[in-house]
Design an enzyme around this catalytic site. Structure first.
Site, PDB file in Angstrom:
ATOM      1  N   SER A   1       0.849  -1.191   0.000  1.00  0.00           N
ATOM      2  CA  SER A   1       0.000   0.000   0.000  1.00  0.00           C
ATOM      3  C   SER A   1       0.895   1.257   0.000  1.00  0.00           C
ATOM      4  CB  SER A   1      -0.966  -0.059   1.182  1.00  0.00           C
ATOM      5  OG  SER A   1      -2.058   0.817   1.000  1.00  0.00           O
TER       6      SER A   1
ATOM      7  N   ASP B   1      -9.004  -5.482  -5.589  1.00  0.00           N
ATOM      8  CA  ASP B   1      -8.189  -4.540  -4.831  1.00  0.00           C
ATOM      9  C   ASP B   1      -8.647  -3.098  -5.021  1.00  0.00           C
ATOM     10  OD1 ASP B   1      -5.978  -3.379  -3.484  1.00  0.00           O
ATOM     11  OD2 ASP B   1      -4.614  -4.876  -4.343  1.00  0.00           O
TER      12      ASP B   1
ATOM     13  N   HIS C   1      -7.234  -6.158  -1.128  1.00  0.00           N
ATOM     14  CA  HIS C   1      -6.040  -5.367  -0.844  1.00  0.00           C
ATOM     15  C   HIS C   1      -4.975  -6.119  -0.041  1.00  0.00           C
ATOM     16  CE1 HIS C   1      -4.102  -1.469  -0.858  1.00  0.00           C
ATOM     17  NE2 HIS C   1      -4.095  -1.349   0.453  1.00  0.00           N
TER      18      HIS C   1
END
Length: 318
Positions: free
Chosen positions: A130, A270, A297
């Protein structure tokens, strides 16, 4: 990684490992960084022939906890370093710091300091998830001599592109969910239970599709909930409104300078959509991209065995 809200945690959460065994830490401690301390955890033995895998968490303002399953790599011969970025977890908290204190450059400097302090700057792999992805990409673009490989997982290359895709994903939510989000955003009632429930619909689709939510994910959720200082300063109130210092941040212009073997990872559902991830593939020479078909994710938690297999295969090829 989204801002956690305690009241949108699923009722069925149970605090058990989710299909994986996390090896015990070999060492834990802190290293000095400026006038502060950076907390770290080492699994396995540093200093061998194989590079250390350094896990760089998301947020900004999350913690290492949700990435703990990467410690399994130590069983396969790669030592693993986790750390909490400044402002969260076991590292120094600075709740009264001016928002301008929290910059990309600060966290790049902290990462460099950690590598040097642990004596691994000459032989390491970065795993950035991320927000950790563009942070690691920025580091890699500087051409550090000891970087042996780069993994960019579920990560934006450009926050303006991220925001465009967030708007698109929101538009696909049920109408009543969209209406609840808009109604409370107009009123500024971000902590209303109805708004949090509407956000939870998004989380279940595009952040974590595993049920119940894995223990390590919940741990990071609660850590950032308890001190959202960094998230508020750099991101903003939530995923949909990036109004902090990252709102215009992009590493796209840096990507052609990356010359280390690079693995890209994302989930089919995602929030880091293919449009969000594609600049890495287009601009990093030789980058390999794996998409996990049953993940959002957090494929390392949603499809842990396949994820581990893909990561080990990449590391063996370095």
């Amino acid at each position: 990684m989204p801002l956690p809200f305690q009241r949108v945690l699923p009722e069925e959460v149970v605090f058990v490992p989710f299909g994986t065994r996390v090896p015990l830490a070999s060492t834990k401690g802190t290293v000095a960084f400026r006038d502060y301390r950076t907390w770290y955890r080492v699994t396995g033995e540093l200093g061998g022939d194989r590079p250390a895998v350094v896990a760089v968490h998301g947020g900004p303002g999350s913690t290492h906890d949700y990435l703990l399953p990467l410690a399994r790599l130590a069983d396969d011969g790669w030592p693993v370093v986790h750390y909490d970025q400044l402002g969260n977890g076991g590292s120094t908290h600075l709740p009264d710091a001016d928002p301008a204190f929290w910059t990309v450059e600060l966290f790049l400097e902290e990462l460099d300091n950690l590598l040097t302090s642990l004596g691994i700057a000459d032989n390491y792999v970065l795993f950035g998830q991320s927000w950790g992805g563009p942070l690691c990409a920025k580091h890699a673009a500087a051409g550090p001599a000891g970087l042996r490989g780069l993994v960019v997982a579920n990560a934006p290359a450009s926050y303006p592109i991220w925001l465009q895709e967030m708007a698109r994903l929101r538009a696909d939510l049920p109408r009543e969910t969209q209406e609840a989000l808009l109604r409370h955003e107009a009123a500024g009632t971000y902590d209303d239970r109805e708004y949090l429930a509407a956000m939870r619909v998004f989380y279940d689709r595009h952040v974590c599709r595993a049920r119940p939510w894995p223990r390590d994910f919940v741990s990071s959720y609660m850590e950032i909930y308890n001190d959202p200082t960094v998230y508020y300063a750099m991101n903003g109130p939530n995923e949909f409104h990036v109004i902090g210092s990252l709102k215009d941040f992009s590493v796209i212009d840096d990507l052609p300078a990356i010359d280390t073997p690079t693995l890209l990872l994302s989930g089919r559902y995602d929030e880091a959509t293919p449009t969000v991830m594609r600049p890495y593939e287009e601009h990093v020479k030789g980058a390999r991209w794996e998409i996990f078909e049953n993940s959002a994710h957090l494929p390392h938690l949603e499809e842990p065995e396949l994820f581990h297999e893909v990561l080990v295969d990449f590391l063996k090829g370095l």
